[in-house]
Design an enzyme around this catalytic site. Structure first.
Site, PDB file in Angstrom:
ATOM      1  N   GLU A 184       0.829  -1.200   0.000  1.00 16.04           N
ATOM      2  CA  GLU A 184       0.000   0.000   0.000  1.00 16.04           C
ATOM      3  C   GLU A 184       0.867   1.256   0.000  1.00 16.04           C
ATOM      4  O   GLU A 184       1.963   1.271   0.545  1.00 16.04           O
ATOM      5  CB  GLU A 184      -0.902  -0.006   1.233  1.00 16.04           C
ATOM      6  N   LYS A 219      -9.847   1.319  -1.923  1.00 16.18           N
ATOM      7  CA  LYS A 219      -9.929   0.903  -0.525  1.00 16.18           C
ATOM      8  C   LYS A 219     -11.298   1.267   0.032  1.00 16.18           C
ATOM      9  O   LYS A 219     -11.802   2.369  -0.176  1.00 16.18           O
ATOM     10  CB  LYS A 219      -8.819   1.593   0.269  1.00 16.18           C
ATOM     11  N   CYS A 237      -5.077  -3.243   3.455  1.00 16.18           N
ATOM     12  CA  CYS A 237      -4.709  -2.925   4.834  1.00 16.18           C
ATOM     13  C   CYS A 237      -5.916  -2.964   5.782  1.00 16.18           C
ATOM     14  O   CYS A 237      -6.357  -4.030   6.182  1.00 16.18           O
ATOM     15  CB  CYS A 237      -4.000  -1.572   4.859  1.00 16.18           C
TER      16      CYS A 237
END
Length: 286
Positions: free
Chosen positions: A44, A120, A154
């Site tokens: 990321e 995301k 994440c």
């Protein structure tokens, strides 16, 4: 079906040009190709390194300037995927959507030049409050010659529902690019990734950034360790770790995934968590 995967512990350090970034990314792809890797994962916020290049006055760039590099970033990784015949999850890059909002977006580059993206879905307080980012608004899975995959970035892996949705859509491997600044954040992601592998009987490939961008706010500290995680059942390692690195350094790891083993344990494992979920109580919403 088997696939050889690799995850890069990418060392962030201040640079002076896009060419330096390209040379570092190319090094990792070339290194992975020497091991016959078919799917490669970068972490990321990979491209935040470009902010350290700075402006005409020598000041570091702000996060809102990253979309200016999108075309060169895409061309770089398209070229690498084609040259090395490799599917590359190119970490995440910050893009500006048609609605003008910044989104932290994972990229999948195909050897034939194709590009697929996944924004995301769950944003950290820093992403919202300091970088004014907006979350994605939908989950996709992606077909590859090596099975169906999902890209969950994440913080996303800390939400069980979204991984269940990915599995319900057919994903067997979850690629989780990550960026955490200390061990607390790293272990939050790692422990949750382990749980998601057990709950959904999937592989999870994860990695994070290392090093430091001394000139870039909120990127001055990075702690990450790459790993390939499995369900905890007899065909897999007892700890559910197929491969991992053990230090916060510049490195890549390599492992072979056997997708048939997932089908075997879903059908007749010691436990069958995917089959035994109570969809009458908690449906797979997607």
């Amino acid at each position: 079906m088997k696939v050889r995967v690799s995850a890069v512990q990418y060392r962030l350090e201040d640079i002076g040009s896009f060419e330096e970034f390209a040379a570092q990314a190319t090094h990792y792809v070339r290194n992975a190709s020497e091991y016959g890797v078919q799917m490669l994962l970068f972490p990321e916020f990979l491209t935040t390194q470009l902010l350290s290049i700075g402006d005409e006055q020598g000041r570091p760039l702000g996060i809102g300037r990253l979309p200016e590099f999108t075309e060169r970033y895409e061309q770089l990784f398209q070229g690498l995927a084609a040259e090395y015949g490799m599917h590359i999850v190119g970490g995440t890059h910050v893009v500006r959507s048609d609605d003008g909002k910044l989104r932290n977006t994972a990229y999948l580059f195909y050897p034939d030049g194709g590009i697929r993206t996944q924004a995301k879905l769950h944003l950290t307080p820093t992403e919202v409050e300091e970088w004014n980012m907006a979350p994605g608004d939908g989950l996709e899975v992606f077909e590859t010659p090596f099975g169906t995959i999902a890209m969950l970035t994440c913080y996303d892996i800390e939400f069980p529902e979204i991984v269940r949705m990915a599995r319900a859509k057919g994903a067997d491997v979850i690629y989780c690019p990550s960026c955490t600044d200390d061990r607390h954040g790293f272990y939050r992601v790692r422990y949750c990734a382990h749980a998601r592998a057990v709950e959904n009987q999937v592989y999870i490939v994860t990695t994070g950034t290392t090093g430091s961008l001394r000139r870039v706010d909120f990127m001055r500290a990075n702690y990450g360790q790459a790993a390939v995680l499995t369900p905890n059942d007899i065909p897999f390692p007892p700890r559910g770790i197929l491969c991992e690195d053990d230090d916060n350094q510049d490195m890549l790891i390599v492992a072979d995934l056997d997708l048939q083993l997932l089908e075997d344990v879903r059908r007749a494992g010691s436990v069958t968590t995917w089959r035994d979920r109570r969809t009458d109580l908690y449906p797979d919403w997607f």
